[in-house]
Design a protein around this motif. Structure first.
Motif, mmCIF file in Angstrom:
data_model
loop_
_atom_site.group_PDB
_atom_site.id
_atom_site.type_symbol
_atom_site.label_atom_id
_atom_site.label_comp_id
_atom_site.label_asym_id
_atom_site.label_seq_id
_atom_site.Cartn_x
_atom_site.Cartn_y
_atom_site.Cartn_z
ATOM 1 N N TRP A 122 -19.068 69.912 -45.655
ATOM 2 C CA TRP A 122 -19.814 69.804 -46.904
ATOM 3 C C TRP A 122 -19.962 71.183 -47.528
ATOM 4 N N TRP A 123 -19.380 71.364 -48.705
ATOM 5 C CA TRP A 123 -19.251 72.696 -49.301
ATOM 6 C C TRP A 123 -20.582 73.335 -49.656
ATOM 7 N N GLU A 124 -21.600 72.538 -49.956
ATOM 8 C CA GLU A 124 -22.871 73.110 -50.388
ATOM 9 C C GLU A 124 -23.615 73.828 -49.261
ATOM 10 N N ARG A 125 -23.272 73.514 -48.013
ATOM 11 C CA ARG A 125 -23.936 74.156 -46.879
ATOM 12 C C ARG A 125 -22.961 74.921 -45.999
ATOM 13 N N SER A 126 -21.769 75.194 -46.519
ATOM 14 C CA SER A 126 -20.730 75.843 -45.724
ATOM 15 C C SER A 126 -20.169 77.057 -46.459
ATOM 16 N N GLU A 127 -19.757 78.042 -45.687
ATOM 17 C CA GLU A 127 -19.089 79.194 -46.276
ATOM 18 C C GLU A 127 -17.750 78.735 -46.831
ATOM 19 N N GLY A 128 -17.476 79.074 -48.084
ATOM 20 C CA GLY A 128 -16.294 78.553 -48.738
ATOM 21 C C GLY A 128 -15.054 79.395 -48.518
ATOM 22 N N GLY A 129 -13.899 78.729 -48.597
ATOM 23 C CA GLY A 129 -12.624 79.420 -48.509
ATOM 24 C C GLY A 129 -12.107 79.787 -49.883
ATOM 25 N N ASP A 130 -10.887 80.353 -49.923
ATOM 26 C CA ASP A 130 -10.317 80.762 -51.191
ATOM 27 C C ASP A 130 -9.553 79.606 -51.841
ATOM 28 N N TRP A 131 -8.937 79.881 -52.992
ATOM 29 C CA TRP A 131 -8.225 78.853 -53.729
ATOM 30 C C TRP A 131 -7.085 78.259 -52.925
ATOM 31 N N SER A 132 -6.370 79.064 -52.182
ATOM 32 C CA SER A 132 -5.239 78.555 -51.396
ATOM 33 C C SER A 132 -5.712 77.502 -50.406
#
Length: 455
Positions: A122-132
């Motif tokens: 779940w992106w709202e509670r996770s460190e996000g990755g890059d566009w790739s």
């Protein structure tokens, strides 16, 4: 900040205080704007939910999905510069995706059919990755509906739009945002992470008066969907922008286009819809535009009625529980009920008097219309009686006018003059308007019976 009457301010504060107490918000801030100005702001609670520091108009809260509207404004700036068209397929600017046929307009209005959330944690509670990393996860299976078929809110779609802005600007979407939106609007306290005074994100236990801190990681490629933090002062500037006080950031006509309905709910009479980056709400006889936002630890809302130029905003550091939209709607209603706006005083304007020969009575067939010049240099063509095909027009060339709204939006009206230079008829999208009904001297489609009118 200009003020409101003490009775109005007390009513607004009471509504805010009731919401904070009844729904157990650690802290809650709100404001009302009118005619491009912040006219009232208030705050209740404590930033940590227990005591000590209280919030004010310079305390940052996380905006959540209000971020999307600012990203949409960046996209519309690119459109207005001719760098893209809203009907461009994604493939034209971001090659190699599994949804390349989806258009930019569809992403803006959440009709592109993309999955609601990014694949993985779940992106709202996770460190996000890059566009790739995001693109690699967006396989064909993440297209949930045929593009254009229906409204399907997609956080992912705005991650894609953020990358689109970055590609076309040659910089990050955040750098473009600072240079083109927040900087020019004076939103100096809007940032991707909390800076200075801020309210931490908190969850309130449903059955006990205890709190749990919420994380606020960097969402990476998903950040355009909800990363920003802001304050009452800054969000008030954005709220007035949505209402049409756009400064040099976008032309007011472009922002009005963003407020146009692209898709609505499926009820018999729509109450909620979406434009090009703005949520739309119909309530209490009003038609409002803005956006809501929520992230773990926060809820927010900004809405404005462009017809009255009255708007309101609210932000709380609570994951849930606060009825943020009803609160904002009530603040707008209180402001207008206690202090209704007075119409602007009429005064003569610098109308182009060379166009006076266009004014007055015209006829489409037997139906009379009135043409009236407008202060901004255009004119309004409307039925003389009752309702019908009324539109405003602006000049685009010598005796050429472009329809701005109504049935003739986007259509061209041409003034045809006689040998003496007097307006003889109007040619509007094949419809011929004449000074008298079915003037035989004009090129009426199908001609005019040579015997003329008869008993």
């Amino acid at each position: 900040m200009t003020g409101m009457l003490p009775t109005t301010e007390l009513a607004l504060l009471r509504r805010l205080a009731t919401e904070q107490a009844a729904n157990r918000a650690p802290s809650l801030v709100a404001a009302v704007v009118r005619d491009g100005e912040l006219v009232w702001s208030g705050a209740r609670g404590f930033v940590d939910g227990t005591g000590g520091e209280q919030p004010d108009a310079d305390t940052q809260y996380r905006l959540g999905s209000i971020t999307k509207s600012l990203v949409a404004a960046l996209v519309l700036r690119l459109r207005d510069e001719g760098r893209l068209e809203l009907n461009d397929p994604v493939e034209r600017h971001l090659p190699g995706t599994a949804f390349g046929a989806t258009t930019i307009a569809q992403l803006l209005a959440h009709t592109g059919g993309l999955t609601a959330e990014s694949p993985g944690s779940w992106w709202e509670r996770s460190e996000g990755g890059d566009w790739s990393a995001l693109q690699a996860g967006l396989t064909s299976g993440e297209v949930k509906h045929r593009p254009g078929r229906r409204f399907h809110y997609s956080n992912v779609g705005y991650g894609v739009l953020g990358e689109l802005v970055a590609r076309l600007r040659g910089t990050s979407w955040l750098a473009a945002l600072r240079a083109e939106i927040t900087g020019p609007l004076g939103m100096t306290r809007t940032s991707p992470h909390p800076e200075g005074r801020y309210a931490p994100g908190l969850a309130v236990h449903p059955f006990a008066d205890v709190l749990l801190p919420e994380p606020s990681p960097d969402a990476g490629a998903m950040a355009p969907a909800g990363q920003l933090w802001s304050t009452v002062n800054d969000l008030a500037r954005w709220t007035t922008f949505v209402g049409g006080h756009t400064g040099d950031v976008l032309h007011p006509d472009t922002v009005a286009e963003m407020r146009e309905v692209a898709v609505v709910d499926d009820g018999d009479s729509w109450t909620a819809g979406y434009g090009l980056g703005f949520q739309l709400v119909r309530a209490g006889g009003r038609r409002l535009a803005g956006h809501t936002g929520s992230m773990p630890g926060f809820v927010s809302c900004s809405l404005i009625d462009p017809a009255t130029s009255t708007g309101a905003l609210a932000m709380a550091n609570s994951t849930s529980g606060v009825a943020i939209v009803p609160l904002v709607l009530d603040l707008i209603s209180i402001a207008d009920d206690y202090e209704p706006s007075l119409p602007q005083e009429w005064r003569a304007t610098s109308t182009d008097t060379r166009q006076l020969d266009l004014t007055g009575l015209w006829h489409w067939g037997p139906t009379p219309f009135h043409l009236r010049l407008l202060p901004e240099g255009g004119f309004n063509l409307a039925p003389a009686e009752g309702r019908g095909r009324a539109s405003r027009f602006r000049p685009v060339g010598e005796d050429e006018w472009l329809g701005l709204d109504g049935y003739y939006a986007g259509e061209t009206l041409r003034v045809v003059r006689d040998s003496d230079g007097r307006p003889q008829h109007l040619d509007l999208a094949t419809f011929i308007f004449t000074r008298t009904p079915y003037d035989p001297a004009a090129p009426i489609p199908g001609g005019v019976d040579e015997k003329g009118w008869r008993p």
